[in-house]
Design a protein around this motif. Structure first.
Motif, PDB file in Angstrom:
ATOM      1  N   GLU A   1       0.828  -1.214   0.000  1.00 53.26           N
ATOM      2  CA  GLU A   1       0.000   0.000   0.000  1.00 53.26           C
ATOM      3  C   GLU A   1       0.859   1.260   0.000  1.00 53.26           C
ATOM      4  OE1 GLU A   1      -4.042  -1.574   2.246  1.00 53.26           O
ATOM      5  OE2 GLU A   1      -2.551  -0.460   3.417  1.00 53.26           O
ATOM      6  N   ALA A   2       1.941   1.255   0.756  1.00 54.49           N
ATOM      7  CA  ALA A   2       2.827   2.423   0.791  1.00 54.49           C
ATOM      8  C   ALA A   2       3.355   2.728  -0.611  1.00 54.49           C
ATOM      9  CB  ALA A   2       3.981   2.194   1.770  1.00 54.49           C
ATOM     10  N   ARG A   3       3.772   1.673  -1.319  1.00 54.50           N
ATOM     11  CA  ARG A   3       4.262   1.859  -2.700  1.00 54.50           C
ATOM     12  C   ARG A   3       3.136   2.384  -3.595  1.00 54.50           C
ATOM     13  NH1 ARG A   3       6.514  -3.098  -1.668  1.00 54.50           N
ATOM     14  NH2 ARG A   3       4.926  -4.177  -2.896  1.00 54.50           N
ATOM     15  N   GLU A   4       1.973   1.725  -3.540  1.00 54.59           N
ATOM     16  CA  GLU A   4       0.848   2.097  -4.404  1.00 54.59           C
ATOM     17  C   GLU A   4       0.341   3.515  -4.128  1.00 54.59           C
ATOM     18  OE1 GLU A   4      -1.051  -2.405  -4.865  1.00 54.59           O
ATOM     19  OE2 GLU A   4      -2.105  -0.924  -3.631  1.00 54.59           O
ATOM     20  N   GLN A   5       0.390   3.931  -2.873  1.00 52.91           N
ATOM     21  CA  GLN A   5      -0.116   5.247  -2.491  1.00 52.91           C
ATOM     22  C   GLN A   5       0.981   6.306  -2.472  1.00 52.91           C
ATOM     23  OE1 GLN A   5      -2.281   4.684   1.236  1.00 52.91           O
ATOM     24  NE2 GLN A   5      -3.302   2.874   0.406  1.00 52.91           N
ATOM     25  N   ASP A   6       2.177   5.919  -2.902  1.00 53.65           N
ATOM     26  CA  ASP A   6       3.319   6.824  -2.975  1.00 53.65           C
ATOM     27  C   ASP A   6       3.588   7.511  -1.630  1.00 53.65           C
ATOM     28  OD1 ASP A   6       5.459   7.861  -4.372  1.00 53.65           O
ATOM     29  OD2 ASP A   6       4.358   9.658  -4.993  1.00 53.65           O
ATOM     30  N   LYS A   7       3.597   6.682  -0.564  1.00 50.51           N
ATOM     31  CA  LYS A   7       3.882   7.166   0.784  1.00 50.51           C
ATOM     32  C   LYS A   7       5.179   6.524   1.259  1.00 50.51           C
ATOM     33  CE  LYS A   7      -0.992   7.330   2.073  1.00 50.51           C
ATOM     34  NZ  LYS A   7      -2.044   6.745   2.898  1.00 50.51           N
ATOM     35  N   THR A   8       5.833   7.167   2.213  1.00 48.61           N
ATOM     36  CA  THR A   8       6.994   6.496   2.792  1.00 48.61           C
ATOM     37  C   THR A   8       6.487   5.321   3.623  1.00 48.61           C
ATOM     38  OG1 THR A   8       7.072   7.745   4.860  1.00 48.61           O
ATOM     39  CG2 THR A   8       8.250   8.696   2.951  1.00 48.61           C
ATOM     40  N   LEU A   9       7.293   4.300   3.725  1.00 49.89           N
ATOM     41  CA  LEU A   9       6.915   3.120   4.492  1.00 49.89           C
ATOM     42  C   LEU A   9       6.676   3.501   5.955  1.00 49.89           C
ATOM     43  CD1 LEU A   9       6.336   0.140   4.371  1.00 49.89           C
ATOM     44  CD2 LEU A   9       8.789  -0.308   4.600  1.00 49.89           C
ATOM     45  N   GLN A  10       7.539   4.324   6.502  1.00 51.00           N
ATOM     46  CA  GLN A  10       7.411   4.747   7.896  1.00 51.00           C
ATOM     47  C   GLN A  10       6.091   5.498   8.119  1.00 51.00           C
ATOM     48  OE1 GLN A  10       9.505   3.552   9.964  1.00 51.00           O
ATOM     49  NE2 GLN A  10       9.793   4.872  11.708  1.00 51.00           N
TER      50      GLN A  10
ATOM     51  N   HIS B   1       3.309   5.172   6.435  1.00 50.31           N
ATOM     52  CA  HIS B   1       2.169   4.257   6.333  1.00 50.31           C
ATOM     53  C   HIS B   1       2.083   3.340   7.557  1.00 50.31           C
ATOM     54  CE1 HIS B   1      -1.299   2.810   4.332  1.00 50.31           C
ATOM     55  NE2 HIS B   1      -0.821   1.615   4.052  1.00 50.31           N
ATOM     56  N   TRP B   2       3.230   2.889   8.066  1.00 56.16           N
ATOM     57  CA  TRP B   2       3.225   2.105   9.305  1.00 56.16           C
ATOM     58  C   TRP B   2       2.614   2.938  10.435  1.00 56.16           C
ATOM     59  CZ3 TRP B   2       3.470  -2.785  10.490  1.00 56.16           C
ATOM     60  CH2 TRP B   2       4.144  -3.680   9.651  1.00 56.16           C
ATOM     61  N   ALA B   3       3.041   4.195  10.547  1.00 58.26           N
ATOM     62  CA  ALA B   3       2.508   5.078  11.593  1.00 58.26           C
ATOM     63  C   ALA B   3       0.997   5.210  11.445  1.00 58.26           C
ATOM     64  CB  ALA B   3       3.179   6.450  11.523  1.00 58.26           C
ATOM     65  N   HIS B   4       0.535   5.381  10.197  1.00 60.41           N
ATOM     66  CA  HIS B   4      -0.903   5.512   9.950  1.00 60.41           C
ATOM     67  C   HIS B   4      -1.644   4.250  10.380  1.00 60.41           C
ATOM     68  CE1 HIS B   4      -4.400   6.084   6.924  1.00 60.41           C
ATOM     69  NE2 HIS B   4      -4.753   6.444   8.130  1.00 60.41           N
ATOM     70  N   MET B   5      -1.130   3.081  10.049  1.00 65.91           N
ATOM     71  CA  MET B   5      -1.818   1.843  10.405  1.00 65.91           C
ATOM     72  C   MET B   5      -1.878   1.657  11.927  1.00 65.91           C
ATOM     73  SD  MET B   5      -2.991   0.590   7.639  1.00 65.91           S
ATOM     74  CE  MET B   5      -3.261   2.328   7.309  1.00 65.91           C
TER      75      MET B   5
ATOM     76  N   GLN C   1       0.108  14.357  11.719  1.00 65.75           N
ATOM     77  CA  GLN C   1       0.817  15.609  11.459  1.00 65.75           C
ATOM     78  C   GLN C   1       1.584  16.062  12.698  1.00 65.75           C
ATOM     79  OE1 GLN C   1      -2.405  17.957   9.698  1.00 65.75           O
ATOM     80  NE2 GLN C   1      -1.595  17.537   7.655  1.00 65.75           N
ATOM     81  N   ASP C   2       1.010  15.848  13.899  1.00 67.76           N
ATOM     82  CA  ASP C   2       1.729  16.165  15.139  1.00 67.76           C
ATOM     83  C   ASP C   2       2.992  15.315  15.281  1.00 67.76           C
ATOM     84  OD1 ASP C   2      -0.201  18.046  15.778  1.00 67.76           O
ATOM     85  OD2 ASP C   2      -1.150  16.833  17.349  1.00 67.76           O
ATOM     86  N   LEU C   3       2.975  14.117  14.688  1.00 71.62           N
ATOM     87  CA  LEU C   3       4.144  13.235  14.707  1.00 71.62           C
ATOM     88  C   LEU C   3       5.128  13.556  13.576  1.00 71.62           C
ATOM     89  CD1 LEU C   3       2.302   9.864  15.450  1.00 71.62           C
ATOM     90  CD2 LEU C   3       4.028  10.939  16.931  1.00 71.62           C
ATOM     91  N   GLY C   4       4.769  14.507  12.718  1.00 76.30           N
ATOM     92  CA  GLY C   4       5.656  14.909  11.626  1.00 76.30           C
ATOM     93  C   GLY C   4       5.393  14.217  10.297  1.00 76.30           C
ATOM     94  N   PHE C   5       4.263  13.519  10.190  1.00 75.16           N
ATOM     95  CA  PHE C   5       3.914  12.828   8.950  1.00 75.16           C
ATOM     96  C   PHE C   5       2.874  13.629   8.177  1.00 75.16           C
ATOM     97  CE2 PHE C   5       5.177   9.274  11.772  1.00 75.16           C
ATOM     98  CZ  PHE C   5       6.211   8.755  11.001  1.00 75.16           C
ATOM     99  N   PRO C   6       2.846  13.476   6.843  1.00 77.47           N
ATOM    100  CA  PRO C   6       1.844  14.185   6.044  1.00 77.47           C
ATOM    101  C   PRO C   6       0.442  13.594   6.224  1.00 77.47           C
ATOM    102  CG  PRO C   6       3.155  12.741   4.643  1.00 77.47           C
ATOM    103  CD  PRO C   6       3.763  12.686   6.022  1.00 77.47           C
ATOM    104  N   ASP C   7      -0.559  14.334   5.764  1.00 80.17           N
ATOM    105  CA  ASP C   7      -1.942  13.887   5.785  1.00 80.17           C
ATOM    106  C   ASP C   7      -2.044  12.570   5.018  1.00 80.17           C
ATOM    107  OD1 ASP C   7      -4.656  13.436   5.269  1.00 80.17           O
ATOM    108  OD2 ASP C   7      -5.070  15.522   4.765  1.00 80.17           O
ATOM    109  N   PRO C   8      -2.455  11.475   5.696  1.00 77.63           N
ATOM    110  CA  PRO C   8      -2.503  10.176   5.017  1.00 77.63           C
ATOM    111  C   PRO C   8      -3.596  10.085   3.963  1.00 77.63           C
ATOM    112  CG  PRO C   8      -3.481   9.994   7.183  1.00 77.63           C
ATOM    113  CD  PRO C   8      -2.909  11.379   7.072  1.00 77.63           C
ATOM    114  N   TYR C   9      -4.539  11.023   3.993  1.00 80.14           N
ATOM    115  CA  TYR C   9      -5.662  10.987   3.051  1.00 80.14           C
ATOM    116  C   TYR C   9      -5.533  12.042   1.957  1.00 80.14           C
ATOM    117  CZ  TYR C   9      -7.664   8.013   6.620  1.00 80.14           C
ATOM    118  OH  TYR C   9      -7.872   6.995   7.509  1.00 80.14           O
TER     119      TYR C   9
END
Length: 157
Positions: free
Chosen positions: A96-105, A107-111, A142-150
């Protein structure tokens, strides 16, 4: 209020690109936030075979899914911090991280955040519940420093 969150991690996956225990702990703590003073989560990281079996057994769905949440159903009178169990399928998260063009870290954080919110009683079956849950996930990440997952869904791509 600061939460004391303990994550018991079982790794039943061949994946070589798993986040650290500290990462999982931090993400769960951020998701629990002000909901509870104490929380305990059992996290099992699995591969396709076990993820498929569990998704079929508990959701009657074919194939693996990214995260399964099993909230604790202990009586409140016991006053134990057990939130429940999470099962995350590593190969699905990686794909999913690859398909959604997200970093693996990211996407793990999101899950981890998504699953923890389910353990806290959040859901996304109804549109208004989904909107509230997604908004909270976005704020936490976002508070953790990650972009909006959606973000890709919102921009229509």
């Amino acid at each position: 209020m600061s939460s004391d969150v303990y994550v018991d991690i079982q790794i039943a996956s061949e994946s070589s690109s798993l986040p650290s225990e500290t990462d999982f702990q931090q993400w769960a703590m951020a998701a629990v936030g002000s909901h509870r003073e104490e929380a305990e989560i059992s996290l099992r990281i699995v591969d396709i075979e076990e993820g498929t079996e569990l998704n079929q057994q508990w959701r009657q769905k074919t194939g693996p899914t990214n995260v399964l949440s099993f909230p604790s159903d202990l009586p409140e009178s016991l006053n134990l911090p057990l939130l429940g169990d999470l099962v995350i399928c590593a190969p699905v998260v990686e794909r999913e991280a690859r398909e959604q063009d997200k970093t693996l870290q990211a996407h793990w954080a999101h899950m981890m955040v998504h699953g923890t919110l389910h353990l806290l009683g959040y859901d996304h079956i109804e549109d208004d519940e989904a909107e509230a849950m997604e908004s909270l996930e976005t704020t936490i990440l976002q508070d953790l420093g990650f972009p909006d997952p959606y973000q890709s869904e919102k921009s229509g791509s």
